[in-house]
Design an enzyme around this catalytic site. Structure first.
Site, short mmCIF file in Angstrom:
data_model
loop_
_atom_site.label_atom_id
_atom_site.label_comp_id
_atom_site.label_asym_id
_atom_site.label_seq_id
_atom_site.Cartn_x
_atom_site.Cartn_y
_atom_site.Cartn_z
N LYS A 98 33.25 -2.80 -33.15
CA LYS A 98 33.28 -3.15 -31.73
C LYS A 98 33.66 -1.94 -30.88
O LYS A 98 33.18 -1.79 -29.75
CB LYS A 98 34.27 -4.30 -31.50
CG LYS A 98 33.75 -5.67 -31.88
CD LYS A 98 34.73 -6.76 -31.48
CE LYS A 98 34.11 -8.14 -31.65
NZ LYS A 98 33.75 -8.44 -33.03
N LYS A 116 40.82 -8.04 -30.16
CA LYS A 116 39.68 -8.31 -31.03
C LYS A 116 39.70 -7.37 -32.24
O LYS A 116 40.03 -6.19 -32.11
CB LYS A 116 38.36 -8.13 -30.29
CG LYS A 116 38.10 -9.17 -29.20
CD LYS A 116 36.72 -9.00 -28.60
CE LYS A 116 36.41 -10.08 -27.59
NZ LYS A 116 35.05 -9.93 -27.03
N GLY A 129 32.94 -14.11 -35.37
CA GLY A 129 33.24 -15.50 -35.69
C GLY A 129 34.61 -15.95 -35.24
O GLY A 129 35.13 -16.94 -35.76
N GLY A 130 35.24 -15.22 -34.30
CA GLY A 130 36.55 -15.63 -33.80
C GLY A 130 37.70 -15.16 -34.67
O GLY A 130 38.86 -15.38 -34.32
N HIS A 177 28.89 -17.79 -22.50
CA HIS A 177 28.57 -16.91 -23.63
C HIS A 177 27.07 -17.05 -23.88
O HIS A 177 26.61 -18.07 -24.37
CB HIS A 177 29.37 -17.34 -24.86
CG HIS A 177 29.24 -16.40 -26.02
ND1 HIS A 177 30.32 -15.87 -26.69
CD2 HIS A 177 28.16 -15.87 -26.64
CE1 HIS A 177 29.90 -15.08 -27.66
NE2 HIS A 177 28.59 -15.07 -27.65
N HIS A 230 37.12 -19.57 -30.33
CA HIS A 230 36.14 -18.49 -30.26
C HIS A 230 35.02 -18.64 -31.27
O HIS A 230 34.27 -17.70 -31.52
CB HIS A 230 36.82 -17.12 -30.43
CG HIS A 230 38.01 -16.92 -29.56
ND1 HIS A 230 37.93 -16.88 -28.19
CD2 HIS A 230 39.33 -16.77 -29.87
CE1 HIS A 230 39.14 -16.70 -27.68
NE2 HIS A 230 40.00 -16.65 -28.67
N GLU A 245 24.99 -10.07 -27.75
CA GLU A 245 25.80 -11.11 -27.12
C GLU A 245 26.42 -10.59 -25.83
O GLU A 245 26.92 -9.45 -25.79
CB GLU A 245 26.88 -11.60 -28.08
CG GLU A 245 26.30 -12.13 -29.39
CD GLU A 245 27.29 -12.98 -30.17
OE1 GLU A 245 28.43 -13.16 -29.71
OE2 GLU A 245 26.91 -13.48 -31.25
N ARG A 300 21.86 -9.11 -37.81
CA ARG A 300 21.41 -10.06 -38.83
C ARG A 300 20.77 -11.24 -38.12
O ARG A 300 20.73 -11.31 -36.90
CB ARG A 300 22.60 -10.55 -39.65
CG ARG A 300 23.73 -11.11 -38.77
CD ARG A 300 24.83 -11.75 -39.57
NE ARG A 300 26.03 -12.01 -38.79
CZ ARG A 300 26.19 -13.01 -37.95
NH1 ARG A 300 25.20 -13.85 -37.73
NH2 ARG A 300 27.33 -13.18 -37.30
#
Length: 655
Positions: free
Chosen positions: A116, A158, A164-165, A208, A235, A275, A292
């Protein structure tokens, strides 16, 4: 020409990839852990190889075993699905080194977008808007604490390598920061093997929205519309739909162009998802790129009429993209929900057990992507998703109606699921108006009936009595008008109810101390009761397993136990002081010691199951008596962890 595909995954995504691969003429190879030896994806594949024990680290994350399976079977390409090794750059490189085609993007793109921190920097350089925050090289606790003051609150912590939260925490103020950094690091390390963190300014109540992109090795890149994934819990996505009810054609074009720009900036190939967060003024900000196939790809397939796995295989073979941007058309509306083995009334804790019956509904516009079937065991080793339920309609309301009906008509007996919760979401007026943001569940579902225990009422007790008394099997003769009365005891989980059943012919009356309900039974089959209730002819699905009876009617489900001939159970349950495990899992932290004073709601133990941390809390005030577990222990659902005794009343001074 590629001819034999190994699917380095399990469950529904393995099944889904196998179906398309077979339709294109590929031979298919499944890999499986010892726990998955009898699973659906193993049975569907042409060949299958066991790659290790149940633990993912020794099986589905064991790259060496997977590559060895490919060599043994003569596979020439590997599809990673999603999760596990799908975004592992080292695995993609290892496939190439072994002479195998990796059905995914180049390792360099995976590595860049897997961070990230680095991906956010790359997107800033490419001119893609990003959320303000901190993504510096120094991610120590001290540096994050200092940077948080500059970012401002509320903010998001994060995991840099996450998704996936997992490893993600919302921090409202400085007093919450240190503990949330600790928890985020712990979860990130367990889930991804990397505890590097970044900070982002929290965008309050955003949408989102993600863009599906595809690129080939000939320099072509396109986007296939957007998916709205705003309905989330912790999330993690709960509902996904395409197109978004919030996105205008102009915004779609702007986000699509930004997503393509992101793909081209990292020399991308294959399927990817960019996203974004979108605020109330329709400003959008880059979040991450998933390198993916996404869990929610079916909604894109249904509105575009394209098979995205077929696209992936074509790109992997070196073919150009099947369509240019101006050839991609969106038709109708599609909505997907994730059907999980989890208990919404117990803070959505994962559930394990045997699927005594799993009968997906069918109908126009309905699609089930699943990797389980009746008789399968839901284990604690993997994600608890049972299926993706997807509905397409010519418009959004038609898709909603079809999805609710599909959920209501699907028979699931043996494990508790979130099915009723999902049905309530899709039926909700705020969702129906297209106004759901990422705060939707927190704002509208705190006290919803679907997140509270479902206690059978007198109607359900009457139905249970009909089925249990004399073992209705569909062969019973209803012509006998002789009246009989039978007392039974039914456990509803929290209490035992004494029910008096009176039967005259095919009419049954159930009575408790203060309620009475009558039913007229029309017919009874091994899994379905047809009856007239309050003048309405209707059906109730059921399944009996020993003393347990599972009931399902009008989308709701109940479980009762026939304890007529059993002795009373010992003390336990809510408020008793006996704190039990809510699921199978591992103890990763114990926060109390014997003799400690605790308050109702205090976290006592933290369990890890299915890649997520789950706090086990005190249900009463008191003093910790016995502490029966330690960090590292493996526990089973309902295992006693802690005993809390009542707080002693202090002696008055000078007594």
């Amino acid at each position: 020409m590629l001819s034999k595909l190994l699917i380095a995954n399990r469950g529904e995504i393995a099944v889904r990839v196998i179906r398309t691969a077979k339709s294109l003429g590929y031979r298919t190879v499944a890999v499986y852990s010892e726990a998955d030896a009898n699973s659906l994806h193993v049975d569907m594949a042409d060949e299958a190889v066991c790659i290790g024990p149940a633990q993912v680290s020794a099986s589905y994350l064991n790259a060496e075993a997977i590559l060895d399976a490919a060599q043994k079977t003569g596979a020439d390409c590997i599809h990673p699905g999603y999760g596990f090794l799908s975004e592992n750059a080292a695995f993609a490189e290892a496939c190439q080194a072994a002479g195998l085609v990796f059905v995914g993007p180049p390792a360099g793109a995976i590595e860049l977008m897997g961070s990230k921190r680095r991906s956010k920097i790359a997107m800033q350089e490419a001119g893609v808007p990003v959320v303000p925050g901190y993504e510096g090289n120094n991610a120590s606790d001290e540096e994050l604490t200092s940077a948080a003051a500059d970012v401002g609150y509320p903010l998001m912590i994060k995991a840099s390598a996450g998704g996936g939260g997992r490893g993600m925490r919302l921090v409202q103020n400085e007093s919450e920061l240190a503990d949330n950094i600790k928890r985020a690091r712990s979860e990130a390390k367990q889930a991804f093997g990397d505890d590097e963190l970044i900070l982002e300014k929290a965008v309050i109540e955003p949408r989102h929205v993600e863009i599906q992109v595809f690129a080939d090795r000939h320099g072509n890149a396109v986007y296939l519309g957007e998916r709205d994934c705003s309905v989330q819990r912790r999330h993690q996505k709960v509902v996904e739909e395409a197109p978004s009810p919030f996105v205008t054609p102009e915004l779609r074009a702007a986000m699509g162009e930004a997503a393509v720009k992101a793909a081209l900036a990292c020399q991308y190939e294959g399927a990817g998802t960019v996203e974004f967060l979108v605020d109330k003024d329709r400003n959008f900000y880059f979040l991450e790129m998933n390198t993916r196939l996404q869990v929610e790809h079916p909604v894109t397939e249904l509105i575009t009429g394209q098979d995205l796995v077929a696209w992936q295989l074509a790109v992997a073979e070196g073919q150009p993209l099947p369509l240019a941007q101006d050839q991609i058309q969106l038709q109708g509306h599609a909505i997907e929900v994730r059907l999980y083995a989890e208990d919404p009334a117990m803070e959505f804790t994962p559930q394990t057990g045997t699927l005594h019956q799993f009968s997906p509904a069918a109908g126009d516009g309905i699609r089930f992507d699943t990797g389980v079937r009746s008789g399968d065991d839901v284990t604690p080793h993997y994600d608890p998703m049972l299926a993706k339920v997807i509905a397409w309609g010519s418009n959004r309301d038609e898709a909603r109606r079809r999805l609710v009906r599909a959920l209501d008509d699907t028979a699931i007996f043996g494990v508790t699921t979130n099915r009723y919760f999902l049905s309530r979401i899709i039926s909700n007026d705020v969702f129906g108006k297209g106004e759901a943001t990422t705060a939707f569940l927190q704002q509208h579902f705190r006290d919803d009936p679907s997140v509270n225990p479902m206690k059978p009422g007198i109607r359900e007790l009457a139905i249970a009595g009909c089925i249990l008394d004399h073992g209705i099997s569909g062969q019973a003769a209803w012509g006998n008008a002789l009246s009989t009365t039978t007392p039974i005891k039914l456990s509803t989980g929290e209490q035992t109810v004494e029910v008096k059943l009176n039967r005259t012919g095919n009419r049954w009356t159930a009575s408790t101390e203060d309620q009475t309900h009558s039913l007229e039974v029309i017919s009874a089959e091994p899994d379905q009761l047809c009856m007239i209730d309050n003048g309405i002819r209707q059906r109730c699905q059921y399944h009996r397993a020993g003393d347990y009876l599972y009931l399902q009617s009008s989308g709701m489900a109940w479980t009762v136990q026939d304890v007529t001939h059993q002795p009373p159970e010992g003390a336990g349950g809510a408020g008793s002081g006996r704190v039990q495990a809510t699921m199978d899992g591992a103890v990763i932290d114990v926060l109390v010691e014997p003799g400690a004073t605790v308050k109702q709601g205090d976290t006592l133990v933290i369990l890890e199951a299915m890649k997520m941390e789950h706090p086990v809390k005190a249900e009463r005030d008191g003093i910790v008596g016995q502490l029966l577990v330690k960090s590292g222990d493996q526990v089973h659902r309902n295992q006693l962890l802690v005993e809390i005794t009542a707080t002693e009343t202090a002696e008055p001074e000078n007594a």
